[in-house]
Design an enzyme around this catalytic site. Structure first.
Site, PDB file in Angstrom:
ATOM      1  N   LYS A  59      21.992  38.502 119.090  1.00  0.00           N
ATOM      2  CA  LYS A  59      20.876  38.396 118.144  1.00  0.00           C
ATOM      3  C   LYS A  59      21.394  37.909 116.793  1.00  0.00           C
ATOM      4  CE  LYS A  59      21.114  43.356 117.378  1.00  0.00           C
ATOM      5  NZ  LYS A  59      20.483  44.402 116.633  1.00  0.00           N
ATOM      6  N   ARG A 157      14.072  55.360 115.656  1.00  0.00           N
ATOM      7  CA  ARG A 157      13.610  53.972 115.505  1.00  0.00           C
ATOM      8  C   ARG A 157      12.697  53.707 116.690  1.00  0.00           C
ATOM      9  NH1 ARG A 157      18.238  49.356 114.832  1.00  0.00           N
ATOM     10  NH2 ARG A 157      18.267  49.546 117.069  1.00  0.00           N
ATOM     11  N   HIS A 186      19.817  54.266 122.184  1.00  0.00           N
ATOM     12  CA  HIS A 186      20.703  53.691 121.167  1.00  0.00           C
ATOM     13  C   HIS A 186      21.173  54.819 120.250  1.00  0.00           C
ATOM     14  CE1 HIS A 186      22.425  50.426 118.915  1.00  0.00           C
ATOM     15  NE2 HIS A 186      21.689  50.626 117.840  1.00  0.00           N
ATOM     16  N   ARG A 242      26.528  47.378 125.684  1.00  0.00           N
ATOM     17  CA  ARG A 242      25.884  46.378 124.822  1.00  0.00           C
ATOM     18  C   ARG A 242      26.686  46.129 123.539  1.00  0.00           C
ATOM     19  NH1 ARG A 242      21.589  50.257 125.184  1.00  0.00           N
ATOM     20  NH2 ARG A 242      21.769  50.437 122.920  1.00  0.00           N
ATOM     21  N   TYR A 286      25.933  29.202  85.179  1.00  0.00           N
ATOM     22  CA  TYR A 286      24.698  29.732  84.591  1.00  0.00           C
ATOM     23  C   TYR A 286      24.965  30.979  83.756  1.00  0.00           C
ATOM     24  CZ  TYR A 286      21.988  26.771  87.801  1.00  0.00           C
ATOM     25  OH  TYR A 286      21.447  25.725  88.477  1.00  0.00           O
ATOM     26  N   CYS A 331      26.281  29.970  92.061  1.00  0.00           N
ATOM     27  CA  CYS A 331      25.034  29.201  92.056  1.00  0.00           C
ATOM     28  C   CYS A 331      24.491  29.131  93.490  1.00  0.00           C
ATOM     29  CB  CYS A 331      25.275  27.792  91.540  1.00  0.00           C
ATOM     30  SG  CYS A 331      26.155  27.718  89.968  1.00  0.00           S
ATOM     31  N   MET A 332      23.393  28.421  93.678  1.00  0.00           N
ATOM     32  CA  MET A 332      22.797  28.340  95.011  1.00  0.00           C
ATOM     33  C   MET A 332      23.727  27.629  96.008  1.00  0.00           C
ATOM     34  SD  MET A 332      19.135  26.718  96.168  1.00  0.00           S
ATOM     35  CE  MET A 332      18.185  27.684  95.022  1.00  0.00           C
ATOM     36  N   ASP A 333      24.377  26.548  95.565  1.00  0.00           N
ATOM     37  CA  ASP A 333      25.172  25.729  96.489  1.00  0.00           C
ATOM     38  C   ASP A 333      26.623  25.566  96.044  1.00  0.00           C
ATOM     39  OD1 ASP A 333      22.537  24.882  97.556  1.00  0.00           O
ATOM     40  OD2 ASP A 333      22.458  23.829  95.641  1.00  0.00           O
TER      41      ASP A 333
HETATM   42  C1  LIG Z   1      19.804  48.225 120.645  1.00  0.00           C
HETATM   43  C2  LIG Z   1      21.124  47.667 120.230  1.00  0.00           C
HETATM   44  N1  LIG Z   1      22.130  47.651 121.114  1.00  0.00           N
HETATM   45  C3  LIG Z   1      23.349  47.168 120.811  1.00  0.00           C
HETATM   46  C4  LIG Z   1      23.612  46.675 119.547  1.00  0.00           C
HETATM   47  C5  LIG Z   1      25.000  46.180 119.209  1.00  0.00           C
HETATM   48  O1  LIG Z   1      25.554  46.986 118.222  1.00  0.00           O
HETATM   49  P1  LIG Z   1      27.061  46.756 117.677  1.00  0.00           P
HETATM   50  O2  LIG Z   1      27.019  45.448 116.976  1.00  0.00           O
HETATM   51  O3  LIG Z   1      27.268  47.896 116.742  1.00  0.00           O
HETATM   52  O4  LIG Z   1      27.935  46.764 118.846  1.00  0.00           O
HETATM   53  C6  LIG Z   1      22.598  46.676 118.595  1.00  0.00           C
HETATM   54  C7  LIG Z   1      22.876  46.156 117.253  1.00  0.00           C
HETATM   55  O5  LIG Z   1      22.287  46.408 116.268  1.00  0.00           O
HETATM   56  C8  LIG Z   1      21.315  47.189 118.948  1.00  0.00           C
HETATM   57  O6  LIG Z   1      20.328  47.212 118.065  1.00  0.00           O
END
Ligand SMILES: Cc1ncc(COP(=O)(O)O)c(C=O)c1O
Length: 394
Positions: A59, A157, A186, A242, A286, A331-333
């Site tokens: 992600k 959450r 989680h 994960r 700036y 700055c921005m860039d």
């Molecule tokens: C539901 C879930 N699983 C796994 C992960 C991976 O976590 P990490 O980057 O701490 O290994 C995340 C990351 O935010 C998550 O939200």
């Protein structure tokens, strides 16, 4: 010609080349270099350590590294799943040709059920009403919506509370349009090995899994472990883990160490775009919050806060293998460096903001400390406009 000056000449040329080769390899003024072989090594190590299937968490654009490239490398290294936060991210992976299982870990509107079914993407379910809407929508498209149930054992959450989970899951399994293939939770504090909450969360999760089993419900996949849990809690690994941050080679927390074979794969580079000597008392950038104290050599680099380099005090860059301070406002860039310690610095020389140059390293952890945040936010904040150069382009 006497040999010594000749040797000095060659040494000067070759040491200069170290800092200018990158300039010759691409025409960018700033870029990220990402070593996909190192990502593959990290994934293989995580598979070895966990003894489980791996869901590569890609992600947020693969934690800033580029989602599809990291997904391809991870799958090549043996990951069987990719995990993302949003359906758009999952569809982008499918469009990039990723054929592994994909789970959307966050909320997906029931309006998008058809897209999930058509792209063979698993969604996360944690609410009765959303479940009914999914079933209703899936009915229109011939069923087959793949779901993983999320249980909130203590994160506070997303997730169904364990007290109501048995009834909720039993109802879901009676909806033939839905394919309940996984259950997960989680952890809130798996990166703090001394915190008692992870063990407590695991007890709640295991109790529910046992209850489900007694009721004849046994989802194919049980999973709970992010990077920290994978490393700190072997009992959290089940048959699927994960990892996110560890896959990219970074520690989940200072208390959670990684094996030395797992290393960062990313460097952030730029180059000097201007080198000038300003007289004493000259304002820089700036607001003129920095004034030269004497005649000072000041360089500009082509990165700014729009690239994810924060306007924060104490920023540092590496030039010719030495640490130099950023001066004046970012700055921005663009931003400016104090180059008095680098007398032979020239336009075009490579500058490293994150990663190694010579014997010096600037880590994501160091930058996170400087910015009052942590390594995750530093790498996830790397802007989409930064060109990403892969060492093993998939
Ligand atoms: C539901 C879930 N699983 C796994 C992960 C991976 O976590 P990490 O980057 O701490 O290994 C995340 C990351 O935010 C998550 O939200």
């Amino acid at each position: 010609m006497d040999g010594y000056p000749l040797l000095c000449f060659y040494l000067a040329i070759s040491s200069k080349a170290v800092y200018t080769t990158a300039m010759n390899s691409n025409g960018y003024s700033t870029w990220l270099e990402i070593d996909l072989d190192q990502i593959k090594t990290n994934v293989k190590e995580l598979i070895r350590i966990s003894g489980a299937e791996v869901m590569a968490i890609v992600k947020a654009n693969g934690y800033g590294h580029g989602a599809s490239e990291i997904a391809v490398a991870s799958v090549e290294a043996g990951a069987t799943w990719c995990g993302v936060a949003r359906l758009e991210e999952a569809i982008a992976l499918r469009r990039a040709g990723i054929h592994s299982h994909i789970l959307v870990l966050g909320y997906t509107s029931p309006d998008r059920t058809a897209e999930a079914v058509n792209n063979n993407i698993c969604l996360t379910i944690y609410d009765q009403q959303i479940g009914e809407s999914y079933a209703e929508q899936a009915e229109k498209f011939g069923g087959g919506l793949r779901l993983h149930i999320k249980v909130d054992t203590g994160m506070g959450r997303l997730g169904i509370p364990p007290e109501t989970a048995l009834e909720f899951i039993t109802k879901l399994t009676q909806m033939p349009q839905l394919n309940i293939e996984g259950i997960f939770t989680h952890f809130a504090r798996a990166d703090e090995p001394l915190a008692p909450t992870t063990a407590q969360q695991l007890i709640l999760f295991n109790t529910l899994i046992e209850q489900l089993k007694k009721n004849g419900i046994a989802p194919r996949y049980i999973h709970s472990a992010n990077s920290a849990a994978l490393l700190n809690y072997p009992q959290s690994r089940y048959d699927l883990v994960r990892p996110g941050i560890a896959l990219y080679g970074y520690q989940p927390s200072p208390e959670t160490s990684l094996p030395s074979s797992i290393q960062p794969a990313l460097s952030w580079k730029t180059r000097l775009t201007s080198v000038r000597t300003f007289p004493a008392g000259h304002g820089i950038s700036y607001g003129h919050i920095y004034h030269t104290q004497k005649a000072e050599k000041i360089g500009s680099i082509a990165i700014g806060y729009a690239d994810g380099f924060r306007r924060a005090p104490g920023n540092i860059a590496l030039v010719h293998g030495k640490r130099v301070p950023v001066v004046g406002r970012v700055c921005m860039d663009q931003c400016m460096l104090q180059l008095d310690e680098i007398p032979d610095a020239e336009i075009g020389d490579e500058v490293v903001l994150l990663g190694k140059q010579g014997d010096e390293i600037i880590s994501a952890e160091e930058i996170g400390n400087r910015w009052g945040t942590f390594n995750y936010e530093v790498i996830c904040g790397l802007s989409a406009r930064l060109p990403r150069i892969y060492s093993n382009n998939p």
